[in-house]
Design a protein around this motif. Structure first.
Motif, mmCIF file in Angstrom:
data_model
loop_
_atom_site.group_PDB
_atom_site.id
_atom_site.type_symbol
_atom_site.label_atom_id
_atom_site.label_comp_id
_atom_site.label_asym_id
_atom_site.label_seq_id
_atom_site.Cartn_x
_atom_site.Cartn_y
_atom_site.Cartn_z
ATOM 1 N N GLN A 26 -28.870 -8.523 22.863
ATOM 2 C CA GLN A 26 -27.996 -9.311 23.527
ATOM 3 C C GLN A 26 -27.706 -8.735 24.822
ATOM 4 N N ALA A 27 -28.677 -8.218 25.323
ATOM 5 C CA ALA A 27 -28.569 -7.813 26.882
ATOM 6 C C ALA A 27 -29.884 -7.636 27.523
ATOM 7 N N PRO A 28 -30.249 -8.664 28.823
ATOM 8 C CA PRO A 28 -31.628 -8.454 29.405
ATOM 9 C C PRO A 28 -31.888 -7.065 29.747
ATOM 10 N N ALA A 29 -31.113 -6.197 30.078
ATOM 11 C CA ALA A 29 -31.307 -4.872 30.511
ATOM 12 C C ALA A 29 -32.055 -4.202 29.622
ATOM 13 N N GLN A 30 -31.678 -4.517 28.165
ATOM 14 C CA GLN A 30 -32.368 -3.777 26.939
ATOM 15 C C GLN A 30 -33.996 -4.190 26.882
ATOM 16 N N SER A 31 -34.161 -5.290 27.345
ATOM 17 C CA SER A 31 -35.686 -5.781 27.470
ATOM 18 C C SER A 31 -36.307 -4.582 28.049
ATOM 19 N N VAL A 32 -35.761 -4.190 29.417
ATOM 20 C CA VAL A 32 -36.418 -3.133 30.238
ATOM 21 C C VAL A 32 -36.520 -1.967 29.315
ATOM 22 N N ARG A 33 -35.565 -1.632 29.011
ATOM 23 C CA ARG A 33 -35.561 -0.291 28.559
ATOM 24 C C ARG A 33 -36.479 -0.148 27.444
ATOM 25 N N PHE A 34 -36.671 -1.098 26.703
ATOM 26 C CA PHE A 34 -37.647 -0.917 25.414
ATOM 27 C C PHE A 34 -39.171 -0.951 26.266
ATOM 28 N N LEU A 35 -38.949 -1.923 27.233
ATOM 29 C CA LEU A 35 -40.241 -2.011 27.741
ATOM 30 C C LEU A 35 -40.784 -0.705 28.491
ATOM 31 N N VAL A 36 -39.868 -0.057 28.957
ATOM 32 C CA VAL A 36 -40.254 1.291 29.582
ATOM 33 C C VAL A 36 -40.648 2.267 28.479
ATOM 34 N N ALA A 37 -39.741 2.140 27.485
ATOM 35 C CA ALA A 37 -40.061 3.033 26.291
ATOM 36 C C ALA A 37 -41.371 2.981 25.971
ATOM 37 N N ALA A 38 -41.748 1.673 25.617
ATOM 38 C CA ALA A 38 -43.008 1.463 25.033
ATOM 39 C C ALA A 38 -44.135 2.073 25.951
ATOM 40 N N LEU A 39 -44.133 1.780 27.292
ATOM 41 C CA LEU A 39 -44.979 2.231 28.065
ATOM 42 C C LEU A 39 -45.290 3.789 28.315
ATOM 43 N N LEU A 40 -44.059 4.493 28.101
ATOM 44 C CA LEU A 40 -44.222 6.112 28.253
ATOM 45 C C LEU A 40 -44.512 6.388 26.801
ATOM 46 N N GLN A 41 -44.472 5.828 25.768
ATOM 47 C CA GLN A 41 -44.811 6.371 24.330
ATOM 48 C C GLN A 41 -46.426 6.241 24.248
ATOM 49 N N SER A 42 -46.989 5.346 25.139
ATOM 50 C CA SER A 42 -48.286 4.924 24.558
ATOM 51 C C SER A 42 -49.325 6.085 24.770
ATOM 52 N N PRO A 43 -50.167 6.083 24.087
ATOM 53 C CA PRO A 43 -51.324 7.407 24.480
ATOM 54 C C PRO A 43 -51.787 7.269 25.923
ATOM 55 N N GLU A 44 -51.930 6.035 26.287
ATOM 56 C CA GLU A 44 -52.515 5.817 27.680
ATOM 57 C C GLU A 44 -51.836 6.637 28.872
ATOM 58 N N PHE A 45 -50.327 6.769 28.438
ATOM 59 C CA PHE A 45 -49.668 7.511 29.451
ATOM 60 C C PHE A 45 -49.868 9.004 29.219
ATOM 61 N N ILE A 46 -49.607 9.601 28.143
ATOM 62 C CA ILE A 46 -49.236 10.929 27.527
ATOM 63 C C ILE A 46 -50.584 11.780 27.623
ATOM 64 N N TYR A 47 -51.977 10.849 27.644
ATOM 65 C CA TYR A 47 -53.301 11.352 27.597
ATOM 66 C C TYR A 47 -53.951 10.954 28.827
ATOM 67 N N ARG A 48 -54.645 11.705 29.377
ATOM 68 C CA ARG A 48 -55.740 11.312 30.319
ATOM 69 C C ARG A 48 -56.688 10.940 29.669
ATOM 70 N N VAL A 49 -57.037 9.439 29.644
ATOM 71 C CA VAL A 49 -58.212 8.926 28.941
ATOM 72 C C VAL A 49 -59.218 8.941 30.189
ATOM 73 N N GLU A 50 -60.197 9.809 30.215
ATOM 74 C CA GLU A 50 -61.517 9.882 31.143
ATOM 75 C C GLU A 50 -62.476 10.068 30.224
ATOM 76 N N VAL A 51 -63.279 8.915 29.827
ATOM 77 C CA VAL A 51 -64.354 9.071 29.026
ATOM 78 C C VAL A 51 -65.666 8.808 29.452
ATOM 79 N N GLY A 52 -65.650 7.893 30.581
ATOM 80 C CA GLY A 52 -66.993 7.485 31.120
ATOM 81 C C GLY A 52 -67.483 6.598 30.367
ATOM 82 N N SER A 53 -68.825 6.280 30.903
ATOM 83 C CA SER A 53 -69.945 5.549 30.294
ATOM 84 C C SER A 53 -71.296 5.890 30.497
ATOM 85 N N PRO A 54 -72.239 5.895 29.777
ATOM 86 C CA PRO A 54 -73.698 6.451 29.799
ATOM 87 C C PRO A 54 -74.088 5.773 30.989
ATOM 88 N N THR A 55 -75.072 6.516 31.739
ATOM 89 C CA THR A 55 -75.720 5.835 32.906
ATOM 90 C C THR A 55 -77.031 5.397 32.352
#
Lengths: 572, 439
Positions: free
Chosen positions: A195-224
């Motif tokens: 029941q608070a719009p600010a909580q939308s942002v809180r959970f959104l940021v928490a989701a972005l920060l817990q993503s493996p895309e944040f906590i790991y540097r995903v650098e895999v490249g592709s075959p040439t």
């Protein structure tokens, strides 16, 4: 180690800290070894680096590996994306040191169960801090707080723009529409349930920060197409590699934009970005992260000494001594762009009031650190005369010639010192009338063949530094006895710290050793056999260019090999 | 819905701020069965497992008790444990059966994982995490890792790539355990709307990771998979919070520890920190916040100043001559703090016994004799009865350098894991130490 030459028998690799013991295993336990020798031997236990590895063949990359954000990278990412008002007291996971390096540890470690819990708690805490005050919320989510009274309903376009903007910075790439859809469902549910719009942002940021895309540097490249066994990093991935190498943090908007436009694929565009990154103030923290890893400075943050013996010592000395070394090398590398080897011979250094008192030089007029010059008759020059080196490579109650000697051989010259054997009685004689100096007490090491193999090469470099006590203070005597400060380093005899510093600066192993450490920091692994050609090439240009670290950083960043990796191993 | 979180914090702050902290407790008997060994509904008291670890070994000649079996006397180094002699087993003469190629590193790896290090990496989970994997989903925290020496590097590995960090600040441990998210198991409160939301965030992490894994090579896939094990575990822990907790009569909010413990003349306040940690641990277990812990008093190779010792611990183990009076004093200090920990657990009644009776705690170090870092005569103490699975009050002595993995196998079985063997290669054992098992 890969640097072994055929003349010497294989040695154990330099210790890492996956065993939670660190290089301290090696340095700490070499205190002595005599009396009971299980397998007497006089074989050399210190292996020279060898200036040129002639076995280098054709260039061959190592496979890429996910890099877990290091402690400093995590902190820097939060700082760069959210600003300095957001406080993270402790990162979710401490760095794992492998081969003594956080960069290598980041390539092999994952997040522990406890780290998952910590990361979750930190993510919600950041989400809370961001919306904690009206001013903070206005800065972070202006579209949510634009009206005098926040609307009770969820403003979906606003939330989506927040997710897209901050997702791109935190994940270092564009967030896909599918990902945005999923984030919106979550954010909307949170706003409704709480029941608070600010909580939308809180959970959104928490989701972005817990993503493996944040906590790991995903650098895999592709075959040439031309070489299917070779992966080439995408421009966006490469932007991340550049930023984490030179800034120890994520790419900014400008770098991501340049990658998107294809600028990094062109030599001129790449050079412009590398020059921009190196000129940015954030290059100082990038360099400092390397120097911390290279010279093992982080232990200084928590250095303790027995203050009944070292009465001038206090808890503030260690962090200040670390800062001194970082500032000295920043100056040489980024400001004066001088020969890096002057880090051993310079009489100039940065001190604050505490260090000035310990060095017995005039305190800088301003608060904080200022540049001072040691007088010409000072016994100190450069790193080997710094309190940071001398006090850290020592015991809480006294000096340690063994720790100091091993640091010079291993860390500065990339020579290999084998770990001490088990089941050896290591007691050394107490101080006595005829045994007052460490040289006298350690003499046994040099006369028992079993011990001499390790200890002559180590102690002959460490004992000449006995002119400085365990807290790095200059002294002329130890327990009342005069000090013999003569020594020998790989064929050259010398007397005292100043001459030793000159020899280390001129040592033929030093340039390649620095190159190997920079390469390891940038790539997250010790150079493999296939990469020796790259090490040799970088070393040649480093020497030819006058040993300038600034140029070396640029060479590593601009090298084509920094853009490619071999294909990862598949299968289970 | 009322703002649960705010009310809760206000209440807790009021409690912490008060001079004497206490919460109203339901009558003990209402929750117990007739014999006092379980809850009235038949649920047994939870079993807990812990490790108490210190660096740099002991002096075996001054460590080993005299006598054997039930008829034995504490040695001078074990004397601080006198009050708990009936609650512990001292196991001597055992050997960690791995190659001793990393002084202070090979021992703990070989004992706790049953496997040698491979290129300095742990190759298997440590015993606490073997157990946490089975029990961890039952509680709010899968396991607790904490220590006393500042900046301690952890020895708790969930997998080769996952080192559980050690918390060395009592204040931070308190916040983590008893901060705003703490729910007294005996209090009745409404459901917390954040819990299902937290789970859905983790669901999102799992979904995104599945897509990511498809792009990775085998070793990176394995690392992500290990990470996701932790995420799934956290989901189970949250789900457990959503279910109504078991009431635990002895659970009460403890006093907050000091914010900081400053060094005195270059010496950390190890005893004060250790006691604060032990008190927090006791209540964390009493409140069933976790069932597994790893307490590192000091780390392998610790060269810090302990007690009144004349030099750093590690330096002394190698340099000090004779019977090493300074090293001996350090061991006594460490055993005093181990005794305090056991006493804190024993002070909490649980049924007809104490919380310690429902624990299995391994006390050990990184080598046998610190001076030579040998792996024989490895110091091993087992405290607690594991809910009746173990006998205590024994000195078990091997004269044939028995495999230390036998002890580990016994402990994991005491915790209810059905393992036929423990360890790999030379350290592997399938032979439990039945002498300490209750019949």
């Amino acid at each position: 180690m890969k640097m072994l030459t055929k003349r010497f028998r294989p040695q154990a690799r330099t210790l890492g800290t996956a065993a939670a013991v660190g290089t301290a295993v090696l340095l700490g336990s070499l205190a002595a070894c005599f009396e009971t020798a299980a397998e007497p031997t006089s074989a050399p236990m210190v292996t020279p680096n060898g200036t040129a590895d002639t076995t280098a063949g054709a260039f061959q990359s190592e496979p890429s590996a996910l890099r877990r954000l290091t402690e400093s990278q995590f902190q820097n990412a939060i700082l760069d994306v959210f600003g300095d008002a957001i406080i993270v007291a402790v990162p979710p996971e401490p760095d794992v040191m492998v081969e003594g390096a956080a960069s290598v540890g980041s390539s092999v470690s994952s997040i522990s169960p406890r780290g998952v819990e910590n990361l979750e708690a930190i993510a919600y805490d950041i989400g809370k801090q961001i919306m904690a005050t009206e001013a903070a919320a206005a800065r972070f989510a202006p579209c949510l707080v634009g009206t005098p009274t926040p609307t009770p309903t969820i403003d979906a376009p606003c939330l989506r723009s927040i997710a897209s903007k901050y997702g791109r910075r935190l994940w270092r790439r564009d967030v896909t529409e599918t990902e945005l859809d999923a984030l919106m469902v979550l954010a909307t549910n949170a706003g409704t349930a709480m029941q608070a719009p600010a909580q939308s942002v809180r959970f959104l940021v928490a989701a972005l920060l817990q993503s493996p895309e944040f906590i790991y540097r995903v650098e895999v490249g592709s075959p040439t197409p031309a070489k299917p066994q070779e992966h080439r990093y995408s421009d966006t991935e490469f932007a991340s590699r550049l930023a984490f190498f030179l800034w120890d943090g994520p790419p900014d908007e400008a770098l991501l934009d340049a990658a998107k436009k294809g600028d990094l694929a062109k030599a001129s565009g790449l050079e412009a970005q590398v020059d921009r990154l190196l000129a940015d103030p954030k290059a100082r923290r990038g360099l400092s992260s390397f120097v911390d890893e290279w010279l093992h400075l982080r232990g200084l943050q928590d250095l303790a000494k027995d203050t009944t013996i070292f009465t001038s010592f206090s808890g503030e000395v260690g962090p200040a001594a670390r800062q001194e070394v970082l500032l000295d090398i920043q100056r040489i590398a980024l400001d004066t762009k001088a020969d890096l080897r002057s880090m051993f011979t310079t009489r100039e250094t940065f001190v604050n009031r505490k260090l000035a008192a310990l060095y017995d030089v005039a305190a800088p007029s301003q608060t904080g650190f200022g540049l001072v010059t040691f007088p010409s008759d000072s016994p100190r020059s450069g790193l080997l005369g710094s309190i940071g080196f001398l006090a850290y490579y020592a015991h809480p109650t006294g000096s340690s010639p063994t720790k100091r000697g091993a640091f010079i051989r291993e860390t500065l010259l990339c020579q290999t010192v084998s770990p001490p054997p088990a089941n050896v009685d290591t007691a050394i004689p107490e101080v006595a009338a005829n045994l007052r100096t460490m040289r006298e007490r350690l003499l046994a090491h040099q006369t028992v063949p079993f011990c001499a193999g390790c200890h002559i090469p180590i102690d002959s470099v460490g004992l000449p530094l006995e002119g400085f006590d365990g807290a790095g203070k200059f002294r002329k005597t130890d327990n009342g006895a005069p000090l013999d400060l003569t020594g020998e380093l790989d064929g050259s005899t010398f007397d005292g710290a100043l001459q030793l510093s000159e020899l280390v600066a001129r040592h033929p192993d030093f340039p390649q050793c620095v190159v190997k450490k920079i390469h390891r920091f940038a790539y997250g692994h010790t150079a493999g056999k296939g990469e020796q050609a790259e090490i040799n090439s970088l070393t040649t240009s480093f020497i030819a260019g006058g040993h300038r670290l600034h140029a070396l950083l640029k060479s590593v960043a601009m090298s084509d090999s920094f853009r490619i990796a071999s294909a990862p191993a598949q299968g289970e | 819905m009322p703002n649960f979180k705010l009310d809760r914090r206000t209440v807790l702050r009021g409690l912490v701020g008060g001079a004497a902290v206490s919460v109203a407790l339901p009558p003990l008997e209402a929750f117990m069965n007739a014999s006092g060994t379980a809850y009235a509904n038949g649920t047994p008291f939870p079993k807990r497992f812990g490790v108490f670890f210190w660096g740099n070994g002991v002096i075996p000649d001054r460590w080993a008790p005299t006598g054997e079996g039930t008829n034995w006397q504490l040695s001078e180094q074990l004397a601080p444990l006198a009050a708990h002699k009936a609650d512990i087993n001292v196991i001597t003469g055992f050997k960690v059966n791995v190659k001793n190629d990393r002084p202070h590193g090979a021992g703990p790896a070989g004992l706790l994982t049953g496997a040698a290090l491979r290129t300095d990496m742990y190759v298997a989970p440590t015993v606490d995490q073997v157990i946490a994997k089975e029990l961890g989903g039952e509680t709010r925290f899968r396991s607790l890792e904490f220590g006393v020496q500042r900046s301690t590097r952890s020895l708790s590995y969930a997998s080769p790539t996952q080192m559980n960090p050690i918390e060395t600040s009592p204040a931070r441990l308190f916040d983590r355990l008893f901060g705003e998210d703490f729910r007294d198991p005996n209090a009745t409160t409404g459901p917390d709307p954040r819990l299902p939301l937290r789970r859905s965030v983790l669901d999102g992490v799992l979904a995104q990771s599945t897509a990511l894994k498809a792009r990775l090579g085998a070793s990176d896939r394995a690392r992500i998979e290990q990470h996701l094990e932790g995420v799934r575990s956290l989901e189970r822990q949250i789900a457990r919070l959503e279910a109504s907790p078991v009431s635990l009569a002895a659970c009460a909010l403890p006093n907050a520890p000091l914010a900081d413990y400053t060094d005195v003349a270059g010496r950390q306040q190890l005893s004060a920190v250790s006691r604060a940690m032990s008190d927090l641990l006791a209540m964390a277990l009493a409140c069933d916040q976790t069932r597994v812990f790893f307490d590192m008093f000091t780390q392998p190779l610790a060269d810090i100043l302990i007690g009144t010792a004349s030099a750093g611990h590690h330096q002394l183990t190698h340099d000090e001559a004779g019977n090493q009076p300074n090293v001996h004093g350090i061991i006594l200090t460490i055993m005093q703090e181990f005794a305090y920990l056991l006493g804190a657990l024993k002070a909490i009644p649980e049924g007809s016994g104490t919380l310690l009776d429902n624990c299995v705690i391994l006390g050990t170090t990184d080598c046998g004799f610190g001076r030579t870092h040998q792996l024989n005569n490895y110091p091993l103490i087992v405290a607690g009865k594991g809910g009746g699975f173990l006998k205590t009050g024994l000195h078990i002595k091997s004269t044939t350098e028995d495999n230390a993995s036998r002890v580990m196998l016994t402990l994991v079985n005491a915790m209810g894991l059905r393992r036929a063997d423990y360890g790999l290669d030379t350290a592997k054992s399938s032979d439990r130490l039945t002498a300490i098992e209750a019949s």
